[in-house]
Design a protein around this motif. Sequence first.
Motif, PDB file in Angstrom:
ATOM      1  N   VAL B  88     -40.911 -41.830  24.754  1.00 34.17           N
ATOM      2  CA  VAL B  88     -40.536 -40.432  24.980  1.00 34.17           C
ATOM      3  C   VAL B  88     -41.746 -39.532  24.765  1.00 34.17           C
ATOM      4  N   SER B  96     -38.000 -38.190  29.996  1.00 24.82           N
ATOM      5  CA  SER B  96     -37.048 -38.685  29.000  1.00 24.82           C
ATOM      6  C   SER B  96     -35.694 -37.994  29.126  1.00 24.82           C
ATOM      7  N   SER B 141     -35.849 -36.030  22.842  1.00 26.07           N
ATOM      8  CA  SER B 141     -36.714 -35.674  23.975  1.00 26.07           C
ATOM      9  C   SER B 141     -37.318 -34.265  23.908  1.00 26.07           C
TER      10      SER B 141
END
Lengths: 42, 457
Positions: B88, B96, B141
């Motif tokens: 990520v 992501s 994220s």
Amino acid sequence: MAPNSEFRHTTPLELALAWGFVGIPLTWGVIETLLNALKLFK
Amino acid sequence: MSLFSVLDRERTVARPGFSRWMVPPAALCVHLCIGEAYAFSVFNLPMTKLLGITKSTPDDWKLTQLGWIFSLAIVFLGVSSAVFGRWVEENGPRRSMVAAAFCWGGGFLIGALGVSIHNLWLVYLGYGVLGGCGLGIGYISPVSTLIKWFPDRPGMATGMAIMGFGGGAFIAAPLSVWLMHRFSTPTHIGVAETFVALGIIYFCFMLVGATIVRVPAPGWHPEGYIAPPPRKLVTDQNVHVYQALKTPQFWLIWWVLCLNVTAGIGVLGQASAMSQEMFPGRVGPIAAAGFVGLMSLFNMGGRFTWATISDYLGRKNTYMVFFLLGIVLYCTVPHAGRGGNVPLFVVCFLIIISMYGGSFSTLPAYLKDMFGTRYVGAIHGMMLTAWSAAGIFGPTLVNYIRQYQINHAVPKADAYNATMYLMAGLLVIGFFCNLAIKQVDKRHHMVENEADAVGVA
């Protein structure tokens, strides 16, 4: 010049749309929960 | 140029003039969706009557079997955030968020298939495993992106996003009930159709977030921003995610989170039953449901409020408040029960639950202070395993101790007292863990070349 280096201000309309998109459903959910909670405590 | 290059980190670099206030709504698009997990219980009862419609038949799923769906999702939240944290971090928020949207939306669709053919393993695989991965990837994220956009107020910025995780249930619960009502007929319960609708809605909503999100250009800082002078517990260096695991600070913060969440999550799940059993005849099921609703609001509000306060108070001090105030409040609850003082009981738990939420939202900024911004998302992902562990410890402690007390002839009204003192004891340990946290030793910092090689933004 790469496209990302061009200067462009984020407009107030864009900001309002973005915040409205998440804010309206969240506010609706919070109000629903609050009303239910208060009603149940009466 | 491939179709997927639009997801590259380089393609998400903001052009000059982009407002950083566009980023919190992008993060909220994801967190409001994955926050649905907290409302999954609205499906429990309808899913026990999929065959019998009006009442459960022997072939219908049992509540105990259904409980595993949520548990699996939370376990895979922790696992996936730990496993995919570095991915990520290195691939940026857009890729992501899209991956999270596919997992979360796809999880609902596979779950719907499982419901429609009445195969519980497919529901476990869909919502529990795939959806759980969507939870983990989606949760972390936007975190480091927000911290980079708001170096002046990192607590407030991540608090806004993580507040969305707490708030997602407020939207999901009434929406799910409404959808089930629309799709149900006298001979069919519309759970599968509701799953399909939710999967599509959440997928689209999360893609909007992925479209809006931007990362700041290298070297960007807010107008007029002056970096604060170096402080003992706020580093301007970076620590690699794997190096962070070798520091005592990582594990001390892991225990700080685990102990605080164990105390909070244990009572969150039992709030309704606890309030009714501690005040028999005074708090009925309806009032208890209202109490649970209020607790959810304070859980959400605490995420924003405490994280914002931490920008002024400092992260370590904020956690000190969680522990000290928590100890006092947990010790007060048995007195409130004995004295029949319902308002005091309610106030105690509302503050406790606000600090439970606050411990999640203050965490990313704490990690940023200790380990720098470069791998904060990945380190945060590793840290969320503490949440998974607390998810097992908390409810188990509360349930087993209560049962033990009842088995030993303790009245139901007093059965939670020992648990409250035990929770206070856990917070004492957490207090000392937090007290022991010092700045990370210089030998763990990334050297300049190493940082350049991985593209510090």
